[in-house]
Design a protein around this motif. Sequence first.
Motif, PDB file in Angstrom:
ATOM      1  N   UNK A  34       1.340  -1.109  -0.022  1.00 18.33           N
ATOM      2  CA  UNK A  34       0.092  -0.597  -0.367  1.00 18.33           C
ATOM      3  C   UNK A  34       0.537   0.805   0.089  1.00 18.33           C
ATOM      4  N   UNK A  35       2.129   1.251  -1.016  1.00 18.69           N
ATOM      5  CA  UNK A  35       2.321   2.805  -0.860  1.00 18.69           C
ATOM      6  C   UNK A  35       1.445   4.008  -0.967  1.00 18.69           C
ATOM      7  N   UNK A  36       0.648   3.987  -1.667  1.00 16.83           N
ATOM      8  CA  UNK A  36       0.006   5.423  -1.664  1.00 16.83           C
ATOM      9  C   UNK A  36      -0.385   6.113   0.060  1.00 16.83           C
ATOM     10  N   UNK A  37      -1.118   4.706   0.538  1.00 13.52           N
ATOM     11  CA  UNK A  37      -1.476   4.945   1.674  1.00 13.52           C
ATOM     12  C   UNK A  37      -0.946   3.769   3.160  1.00 13.52           C
ATOM     13  N   UNK A  38       0.375   4.435   3.266  1.00 11.25           N
ATOM     14  CA  UNK A  38       1.544   3.807   4.130  1.00 11.25           C
ATOM     15  C   UNK A  38       0.896   4.038   5.351  1.00 11.25           C
ATOM     16  N   UNK A  39      -0.020   4.438   5.783  1.00  9.94           N
ATOM     17  CA  UNK A  39       0.208   5.191   6.778  1.00  9.94           C
ATOM     18  C   UNK A  39      -1.094   4.427   7.713  1.00  9.94           C
ATOM     19  N   UNK A  40      -2.369   4.649   6.512  1.00 10.25           N
ATOM     20  CA  UNK A  40      -2.951   3.931   7.930  1.00 10.25           C
ATOM     21  C   UNK A  40      -2.765   1.842   7.406  1.00 10.25           C
ATOM     22  N   UNK A  41      -1.569   1.393   6.221  1.00 13.70           N
ATOM     23  CA  UNK A  41      -1.365  -0.145   6.822  1.00 13.70           C
ATOM     24  C   UNK A  41      -0.685  -0.233   7.331  1.00 13.70           C
ATOM     25  N   UNK A  42       0.266   0.860   8.208  1.00 19.33           N
ATOM     26  CA  UNK A  42       1.006   0.519   8.892  1.00 19.33           C
ATOM     27  C   UNK A  42      -0.303   0.360  10.374  1.00 19.33           C
ATOM     28  N   UNK A  43      -0.980   1.486  10.404  1.00 21.63           N
ATOM     29  CA  UNK A  43      -1.738   1.734  11.435  1.00 21.63           C
ATOM     30  C   UNK A  43      -2.675  -0.288  11.582  1.00 21.63           C
ATOM     31  N   UNK A  44      -2.863  -0.148  10.177  1.00 21.44           N
ATOM     32  CA  UNK A  44      -3.699  -1.607  10.202  1.00 21.44           C
ATOM     33  C   UNK A  44      -3.050  -2.478  10.458  1.00 21.44           C
ATOM     34  N   UNK A  45      -1.379  -3.162   9.975  1.00 18.24           N
ATOM     35  CA  UNK A  45      -0.608  -4.074  10.783  1.00 18.24           C
ATOM     36  C   UNK A  45      -0.146  -3.865  12.031  1.00 18.24           C
ATOM     37  N   UNK A  46      -0.061  -2.733  13.081  1.00 13.87           N
ATOM     38  CA  UNK A  46       0.024  -2.533  14.371  1.00 13.87           C
ATOM     39  C   UNK A  46      -1.521  -3.079  14.896  1.00 13.87           C
ATOM     40  N   UNK A  47      -2.703  -3.109  14.409  1.00 14.15           N
ATOM     41  CA  UNK A  47      -3.651  -3.831  15.377  1.00 14.15           C
ATOM     42  C   UNK A  47      -3.842  -4.604  15.413  1.00 14.15           C
ATOM     43  N   UNK A  48      -3.161  -5.349  13.730  1.00 20.02           N
ATOM     44  CA  UNK A  48      -3.679  -6.968  12.964  1.00 20.02           C
ATOM     45  C   UNK A  48      -2.243  -7.720  13.765  1.00 20.02           C
ATOM     46  N   UNK A  49      -1.428  -6.861  14.397  1.00 16.79           N
ATOM     47  CA  UNK A  49      -0.293  -7.298  15.595  1.00 16.79           C
ATOM     48  C   UNK A  49      -0.726  -7.771  17.495  1.00 16.79           C
ATOM     49  N   UNK A  50      -1.038  -6.433  18.169  1.00 15.72           N
ATOM     50  CA  UNK A  50      -2.098  -6.539  18.914  1.00 15.72           C
ATOM     51  C   UNK A  50      -2.669  -7.080  18.998  1.00 15.72           C
TER      52      UNK A  50
END
Length: 143
Positions: free
Chosen positions: A94-110
């Motif tokens: 998700x290079x166009x919306x990297x911030x949202x993808x990083x937030x989503x990954x953090x939530x998934x990992x938690x």
Amino acid sequence: LRELEAKGGGIRNPSAWICKTAANLRERQRERTGAPPPQQQQEQKQNSGSPQQEEEGLGIVDHYKDLEVEEDADQSTIKKCYRKLVLKWHPDKHPEDRDQAEERIRAINNAYEVLGNDTKRAAYDAQRSAIKRQRRGQGPDTA
């Protein structure tokens, strides 16, 4: 800053003093304008599409929604969903919306950190059920 200069060397920790003074100024500004405190603003932002979904009215993150699994899902189902979502939401995809993808990954990992561990999952489920009982006006579960 003028006040800091006027006090001269009498302040032991100038950076802490500046932070506290800035916080006081923001608080006074909020009181004048009637804006909600930052914690309420953050909660409003979280409830408006944040990846870490709060369960309605409970005030805690709903890890089951983050991993898109049912509450009675077994460990293998949780692991499969975790792996699928990590691949789907990887920031490189998700290079166009990297911030949202990083937030989503953090939530998934938690969520996987809690639900993938039987002890943490039991404590999380107990906390959720206690909050639900409290909302219904019932006392603690003594069973």
